[in-house]
Design a protein around this motif. Structure first.
Motif, short mmCIF file in Angstrom:
data_model
loop_
_atom_site.label_atom_id
_atom_site.label_comp_id
_atom_site.label_asym_id
_atom_site.label_seq_id
_atom_site.Cartn_x
_atom_site.Cartn_y
_atom_site.Cartn_z
N GLY A 1 -5.60 -12.39 29.81
CA GLY A 1 -6.18 -13.71 29.68
C GLY A 1 -5.95 -14.31 28.30
N LEU A 2 -6.02 -13.49 27.27
CA LEU A 2 -5.76 -13.98 25.92
C LEU A 2 -4.30 -14.37 25.76
CD1 LEU A 2 -7.78 -11.44 23.73
CD2 LEU A 2 -8.39 -13.78 24.30
N ILE A 3 -3.41 -13.56 26.34
CA ILE A 3 -1.98 -13.88 26.27
C ILE A 3 -1.70 -15.21 26.96
CG2 ILE A 3 0.32 -13.15 27.02
CD1 ILE A 3 -0.61 -10.27 26.65
N ALA A 4 -2.35 -15.44 28.10
CA ALA A 4 -2.17 -16.70 28.83
C ALA A 4 -2.67 -17.88 28.02
CB ALA A 4 -2.90 -16.62 30.17
N ALA A 5 -3.68 -17.62 27.15
CA ALA A 5 -4.25 -18.70 26.34
C ALA A 5 -3.46 -18.92 25.05
CB ALA A 5 -5.70 -18.37 26.00
N GLY A 6 -2.38 -18.19 24.87
CA GLY A 6 -1.52 -18.39 23.71
C GLY A 6 -1.77 -17.43 22.57
N ILE A 7 -2.64 -16.46 22.79
CA ILE A 7 -2.91 -15.46 21.76
C ILE A 7 -2.07 -14.22 22.04
CG2 ILE A 7 -4.68 -13.93 20.79
CD1 ILE A 7 -6.71 -16.07 21.35
N GLN A 8 -1.51 -13.65 21.00
CA GLN A 8 -0.70 -12.45 21.15
C GLN A 8 -1.46 -11.25 20.59
OE1 GLN A 8 2.18 -12.34 22.86
NE2 GLN A 8 1.72 -14.49 23.31
N VAL B 1 0.83 -2.73 30.98
CA VAL B 1 1.09 -3.81 31.94
C VAL B 1 0.55 -5.14 31.44
CG1 VAL B 1 0.48 -4.64 34.26
CG2 VAL B 1 1.20 -2.27 33.93
N SER B 2 -0.43 -5.11 30.54
CA SER B 2 -1.05 -6.35 30.05
C SER B 2 -0.07 -7.25 29.33
CB SER B 2 -2.20 -6.00 29.09
OG SER B 2 -1.70 -5.44 27.88
N GLY B 3 0.99 -6.68 28.79
CA GLY B 3 1.97 -7.49 28.08
C GLY B 3 1.74 -7.55 26.58
N ALA B 4 0.68 -6.91 26.10
CA ALA B 4 0.39 -6.92 24.67
C ALA B 4 1.27 -5.91 23.94
CB ALA B 4 -1.08 -6.58 24.43
N VAL B 5 1.36 -6.07 22.64
CA VAL B 5 2.03 -5.07 21.82
C VAL B 5 1.11 -3.85 21.75
CG1 VAL B 5 2.85 -4.52 19.51
CG2 VAL B 5 3.22 -6.81 20.45
N ILE B 6 1.62 -2.70 22.18
CA ILE B 6 0.82 -1.48 22.22
C ILE B 6 1.25 -0.54 21.09
CG2 ILE B 6 0.10 0.52 23.56
CD1 ILE B 6 -0.84 -2.02 24.84
N VAL B 7 0.31 -0.18 20.23
CA VAL B 7 0.57 0.80 19.17
C VAL B 7 -0.16 2.08 19.54
CG1 VAL B 7 0.39 1.33 16.71
CG2 VAL B 7 0.74 -1.05 17.46
N ASP B 8 0.60 3.05 20.05
CA ASP B 8 0.02 4.34 20.45
C ASP B 8 -0.10 5.21 19.20
OD1 ASP B 8 -0.64 6.80 21.48
OD2 ASP B 8 0.68 6.63 23.21
N LEU B 9 -1.32 5.42 18.76
CA LEU B 9 -1.55 6.10 17.49
C LEU B 9 -1.39 7.60 17.54
CD1 LEU B 9 -4.67 4.00 16.47
CD2 LEU B 9 -2.42 3.88 15.38
N LEU B 10 -1.27 8.16 18.74
CA LEU B 10 -1.20 9.61 18.86
C LEU B 10 0.13 10.14 19.38
CD1 LEU B 10 -4.71 10.52 20.34
CD2 LEU B 10 -3.98 10.55 17.95
N SER B 11 0.81 9.39 20.21
CA SER B 11 1.91 9.96 20.99
C SER B 11 3.00 10.61 20.16
CB SER B 11 2.54 8.88 21.89
OG SER B 11 3.13 7.87 21.08
N PHE C 1 -4.25 -1.18 19.53
CA PHE C 1 -4.16 0.16 18.95
C PHE C 1 -4.93 1.10 19.87
CE2 PHE C 1 -3.89 -2.84 15.47
CZ PHE C 1 -2.80 -2.38 14.74
N THR C 2 -4.30 2.19 20.27
CA THR C 2 -4.96 3.05 21.24
C THR C 2 -4.78 4.53 20.91
OG1 THR C 2 -5.11 3.64 23.59
CG2 THR C 2 -2.96 2.97 22.77
N ARG D 1 -7.55 -1.18 33.81
CA ARG D 1 -7.13 -2.42 34.45
C ARG D 1 -8.02 -3.59 34.05
NH1 ARG D 1 -6.17 0.25 40.45
NH2 ARG D 1 -4.06 1.09 40.02
N ALA D 2 -9.32 -3.34 33.94
CA ALA D 2 -10.24 -4.39 33.53
C ALA D 2 -9.93 -4.87 32.11
CB ALA D 2 -11.69 -3.88 33.62
N VAL D 3 -9.66 -3.93 31.21
CA VAL D 3 -9.31 -4.30 29.84
C VAL D 3 -7.98 -5.04 29.82
CG1 VAL D 3 -8.77 -3.42 27.54
CG2 VAL D 3 -10.59 -2.35 28.89
N ALA D 4 -7.03 -4.58 30.63
CA ALA D 4 -5.72 -5.24 30.69
C ALA D 4 -5.85 -6.68 31.16
CB ALA D 4 -4.77 -4.45 31.60
N ARG D 5 -6.78 -6.93 32.10
CA ARG D 5 -7.00 -8.31 32.57
C ARG D 5 -7.52 -9.18 31.44
NH1 ARG D 5 -8.71 -5.70 37.41
NH2 ARG D 5 -10.89 -5.73 36.70
N ASP D 6 -8.44 -8.65 30.64
CA ASP D 6 -8.96 -9.41 29.51
C ASP D 6 -7.85 -9.74 28.51
OD1 ASP D 6 -11.52 -9.44 30.44
OD2 ASP D 6 -12.19 -7.72 29.27
N ILE D 7 -7.03 -8.75 28.23
CA ILE D 7 -5.93 -8.95 27.29
C ILE D 7 -4.94 -9.96 27.85
CG2 ILE D 7 -3.99 -7.83 26.14
CD1 ILE D 7 -5.70 -5.27 26.08
#
Length: 284
Positions: free
Chosen positions: A71-78, A96-106, A82-83, A63-69
Motif C-alpha cells: 500500500g505504501l509503494i502504491a502511494a509513492g513511498i519506497q 513479494v511486497s516489492g520493497a527493498v529487502i535487507v536480510d540482516l542474517l542470511s 530490514f529483517t 502476507r498481512a505485512v506485505a499488503r501494508d508495504i
C-alpha cells in the motif's frame, strides 16, 4: 495498520520525501531494529518513518505485512525493509511486497555454516533466547547491584564494583550504569558530586579508597542547565552559573586524582559505555 495516504502526504497535501523503514522479525524485533538503525545512521540526509513489526512467524502474518508495504509503494513511498526472519517461506512473502529487502542474517549465516561445517537451526526466534543461563543471571545480579548503588544510595560492597561512575547530577550516570549492567553484566555503582563534597582535593570519602575504579562524567554547562531546568525550572540548581561551577569543580577533581572522564553532551549511552569499558579495560 498503516494509512498509506497519510504516510505519503505530509499533511499539507505535498508529497513527503520521507522514506519508510520497516524492521521485521520473527521474534522481538530488537536485533532488526538495532542493526537496521545502525545502517541507516550512515545516511543522515535521508528522513525515515520507522515501523518495527515483531513476531512475524507465520506465512499469513507475513502476507498481512506485505499488503501494508504494498500500500505504501502504491502511494509513492519506497520502503526499505530490514529483517531477521529466518524462514525462507516467510521471507519470500515479504519479498513479494516489492520493497527493498535487507536480510540482516542470511549472508552471515551462510558464512558461518561454511566456517563451522554445520547447518543453521531453523527454529524461529532462537537468536533471542536466554542462551547462556549463567550469563543471563549475571546480568540480572548486575542490575540489582546497579539499583542498590544508584546515586550513592549505598556504600556496601563497593570493593567488588567493576567501575564507579562519578559526576554532578544529571550528567548521565544512571542510564550509563544501567546499560553497562544489563548489556554486559558489569557491577557498576554511581555517586553524585554535590556541594557537600567541595572544597576538597581528594575524592569524596565514600569512593576515595576505590579511586582506581572511578570514572568521571562531565557535560557542557548549557546542556546541563537545560536538562536540570526540566526537573527544577528557574532554580539555582538549574542556573547556568551553578552548572558552570559544578562542572569546573568536577573536572578539576578528576584531573587532581587522575580519574579518567569524558564529556557526555554529544554521546549516546552506547558510546559512553564503550569508552568506559575501553578506558577501564573492562570485559563483559
Amino acid at each position: 495498520m498503516l494509512d498509506a495516504s497519510n504516510a505519503a502526504l505530509g499533511g499539507s497535501g505535498v508529497r513527503s520525501s520521507t522514506r519508510a523503514a520497516f524492521f521485521i522479525s520473527d521474534s522481538t524485533g530488537i536485533t532488526a531494529e538495532t542493526l537496521g538503525s545502525a545502517l541507516l545512521a550512515n545516511f543522515p540526509g535521508v528522513a525515515f518513518t520507522r515501523h518495527t513489526v515483531p513476531f512475524v512467524d507465520t506465512v499469513e502474518g507475513a502476507r498481512a505485512v506485505a499488503r501494508d508495504i504494498g500500500g505504501l509503494i502504491a502511494a509513492g513511498i519506497q520502503p526499505v525493509v530490514f529483517t531477521t526472519v529466518k524462514s525462507a517461506e516467510i521471507l519470500g512473502e515479504l519479498q513479494v511486497s516489492g520493497a527493498v529487502i535487507v536480510d540482516l542474517l542470511s549472508g552471515h549465516l551462510t558464512e558461518l555454516e561454511v566456517a563451522l561445517g554445520t547447518s543453521r537451526s531453523e527454529q524461529l526466534g532462537q537468536f533471542h533466547g536466554v542462551g547462556d543461563i549463567e550469563r543471563y543471571f549475571a546480568r540480572m545480579r548486575a542490575v540489582e547491584y546497579a539499583i542498590e548503588h544508584d546515586d550513592g544510595q549505598s556504600a556496601r560492597a563497593l570493593d567488588i564494583a567493576d567501575v564507579i561512575i562519578i559526576a554532578p547530577s544529571r550528567c548521565g550516570k544512571t542510564p550509563t550504569t544501567m546499560y553497562l549492567a544489563l548489556q554486559y553484566g558489569l557491577l557498576v555503582a554511581n555517586y553524585p558530586l554535590t556541594d557537600d563534597d567541595f572544597p576538597t582535593d581528594d575524592l569524596p570519602n565514600t569512593v576515595n579508597r576505590h579511586a582506581a575504579k572511578c570514572f568521571g562524567l562531565t557535560t557542557t554547562p548549557l546542556r546541563l542547565s537545560q536538562v536540570r531546568h526540566e526537573r527544577r525550572p528557574n532554580s539555582t540548581y538549574s542556573s547556568l552559573a551553578q552548572c558552570t561551577l559544578e562542572l569546573r569543580r568536577a573536572e578539576d577533581l578528576y584531573r587532581r586524582n587522575r580519574v579518567p572522564f569524558l564529556n557526555s553532551a554529544t554521546k549516546s549511552v552506547e558510546e559512553m559505555s564503550a569508552v568506559i569499558m575501553q578506558s577501564m579495560r573492562l570485559r563483559a
